[in-house]
Write a protein that holds these residues in place. Structure first.
Motif, short mmCIF file in Angstrom:
data_model
loop_
_atom_site.label_atom_id
_atom_site.label_comp_id
_atom_site.label_asym_id
_atom_site.label_seq_id
_atom_site.Cartn_x
_atom_site.Cartn_y
_atom_site.Cartn_z
N PRO A 147 0.03 -5.24 3.81
CA PRO A 147 -0.69 -5.43 2.70
C PRO A 147 0.30 -5.85 1.63
CG PRO A 147 -1.30 -3.27 3.04
CD PRO A 147 -0.15 -3.42 4.21
N LEU A 203 2.64 1.55 -3.29
CA LEU A 203 1.66 2.00 -4.40
C LEU A 203 1.39 3.83 -4.25
CD1 LEU A 203 -0.46 0.95 -6.56
CD2 LEU A 203 -2.22 0.74 -4.87
N ALA A 228 -10.55 -6.36 -2.42
CA ALA A 228 -9.42 -6.26 -1.66
C ALA A 228 -10.01 -6.76 -0.18
CB ALA A 228 -8.77 -4.86 -1.31
N ALA A 280 0.84 -1.39 -0.06
CA ALA A 280 -0.19 -0.08 0.02
C ALA A 280 0.75 1.23 -0.05
CB ALA A 280 -1.12 0.08 1.24
N ALA A 306 -5.83 -2.31 -2.36
CA ALA A 306 -4.60 -2.90 -1.77
C ALA A 306 -5.02 -3.51 -0.59
CB ALA A 306 -3.48 -1.81 -1.30
N ALA A 352 -6.06 -8.68 -3.10
CA ALA A 352 -6.65 -7.86 -4.02
C ALA A 352 -6.57 -8.33 -5.32
CB ALA A 352 -5.69 -6.36 -3.92
N GLY A 377 -1.01 -4.84 -4.42
CA GLY A 377 -2.13 -3.68 -4.55
C GLY A 377 -2.19 -3.16 -5.96
N TYR A 378 -3.20 -2.63 -6.40
CA TYR A 378 -3.36 -2.20 -8.14
C TYR A 378 -3.88 -0.89 -8.14
CZ TYR A 378 -3.56 -7.45 -8.89
OH TYR A 378 -3.26 -8.54 -8.84
N ILE A 429 -8.21 2.13 -7.23
CA ILE A 429 -7.19 1.67 -6.24
C ILE A 429 -7.59 0.69 -5.27
CG2 ILE A 429 -5.59 2.48 -4.19
CD1 ILE A 429 -5.22 5.25 -5.42
#
Length: 445
Positions: free
Chosen positions: A306, A258, A298, A255, A283, A287, A309-310, A281
């Protein structure tokens, strides 16, 4: 200075101010005057066509509805001498494109007219009906796609009818492409825009009939449209108990990494004519993104670092050179991962290219402003490209000079309540008819 002299100078100053602010006296030839009169006389016919188009749902994924709107266009174009055909796009997961061609005088400029059949409003939308609104001197209508782009298709038909009435259509070489998936292009984009790209290579001029833009009450000319590029960022880190975060063993987690990368985008990417956005977003300990990339899930706990993440987003540029530069900078930032994390970024292949503001496009706007002067209308300045989005004309911009924004003026596009200025049908159809007639007399490049 005498009172009479002062009055004379005052009147002279007022006259000069009027000369600079008022449009020139209309100077149209007989055929052009006939086009203007025809558009005015057929105004209600044009509004009726727009109503018919709007009341037929043609959301991008409503394949049958897209074809039905195309058949309505066929019924208008074939009597004008056009050969109409469909290019099926089932292989790309979309409906089809309508292509109409008319051959005129050999050796004269070939015009490519661009519009689209689909709208953003699918059959399950509550916004489905054309509603005309007359109040005083204003004549407007609400409806799905009333401006984008069924208003543009109506302008095309009104302009071509005017040309036919004036006798200028018979010698014109015109190819019309009305795509069935402009609002949500099928994949691969090379297939869905292949026919349009090839048409651009054949053309001498491209005219895009998406919406007219006004700025501070003035009609604007569009000589550029920015690109539309989507990206996906994926970050992974070491997961574990939150008490160990930032340690040499666990690092920052997905996270924070990201967020760090996105912050670098925000601070290091900005440059003129570029905008970029983060639209999604997610995370957590777990996720995932769905197949379409528009939904994320998520799961995690406050005491767990985390692990993944995306982020999904876009960026828009004014040239392909700028697009390449921005991609390279984003790749460089992403490659510089923090310890104990890794990151990768990918760019969707279905990008809309940019339509750069070339000298050829500016020359076309000058031609349009010549029409404005002869019609007694105000000059149309070039629109700031930051004030409009991507469009199909960009796919031909590297091969042919073009103008965008020849459709109707509307507001609230892409949302319930989309409202079109019906009077703009007349103004835009007259401009288009005269411009196309003048261009059609010129020798091909």
């Amino acid at each position: 200075m005498t009172k009479n002299v002062r009055q004379s100078l005052t009147l002279m100053g007022a006259g000069l101010a009027l000369a600079f602010s008022a449009p020139a006296t209309a100077q149209l030839n007989k055929a052009e005057a006939k086009m203007v009169a025809t558009v005015d006389a057929e105004y209600e016919r044009s509004v009726a066509l727009l109503e018919k188009l709007v009341n037929q749902n043609s959301g991008t994924m409503n394949f049958e509805g897209v074809r039905t709107v195309g058949e309505m266009m066929r019924a208008e174009l074939e009597p004008l001498g056009f050969k109409v055909e469909w290019i099926d796009m089932a292989a790309a997961g979309r409906s089809a494109h309508l292509v109409a061609t008319k051959n005129g005088k050999k050796g004269t400029k070939r015009l490519l007219l661009i519009a689209h059949l689909d709208t953003v409003f699918e059959p399950d939308s509550s916004f489905q009906k054309f509603v005309r609104i007359k109040a005083g001197s204003t004549d407007e209508a609400e409806g799905p796609g009333a401006g984008d782009d069924k208003g543009g298709m109506t302008v095309i038909v009104a302009a071509l009818r005017a040309m036919q009435a004036a006798g200028t259509l018979k010698d014109a070489n015109i190819e019309i492409h009305m795509t069935g998936d402009e609002e949500d292009a099928g994949d691969p984009i090379e297939v869905t825009r292949g026919p349009l790209i090839e048409a651009g290579k054949r053309a001498d001029v491209a005219l895009d009939f998406e919406g007219l833009v006004r700025d501070e009450g003035r009609d604007m000319g569009s000589i550029a449209r920015r690109s539309s590029n989507s990206w996906k960022l994926e970050v992974s880190g070491v997961t574990g108990h939150s008490s160990l975060i930032f340690s040499n063993t666990y690092g920052d987690g997905a996270a924070f990494e990201l967020a760090r990368i996105l912050h670098r985008f925000r601070t290091e990417l900005p440059e003129p004519n570029l905008t970029f956005n983060v639209g999604l977003i997610a995370a957590g300990q777990e996720a995932a993104l769905d197949a379409s990339g528009i939904r994320a899930t998520a799961a995690g706990k406050t005491n767990i670092i985390p692990g993944i993440g995306y982020a999904r987003g876009d960026f828009r540029t004014l040239s392909e050179e700028q697009s390449a530069r921005v991609r390279a900078k984003m790749l460089q930032i992403v490659s510089e991962s923090a310890p104990k994390t890794s990151a990768k970024i990918s760019f969707d292949p279905g990008a809309y290219p940019a339509m750069a503001p070339t000298a050829g496009n500016r020359a076309l706007l000058d031609r349009l402003n010549g029409v404005n002067r002869d019609m007694g209308l105000a000059e149309m300045p070039a629109l700031d490209p930051l004030k409009r989005g991507a469009g199909d004309i960009s796919f031909v911009a590297n091969d042919v000079d073009g103008l965008a924004g020849l459709g109707t003026y509307s507001r609230g596009d892409h949302a319930p309540g989309e409202t079109v200025d019906l009077d703009s049908i007349k103004r835009q159809a007259k401009r288009a008819a005269i411009l196309m007639s003048r261009l059609s007399k010129e020798r091909a490049n």
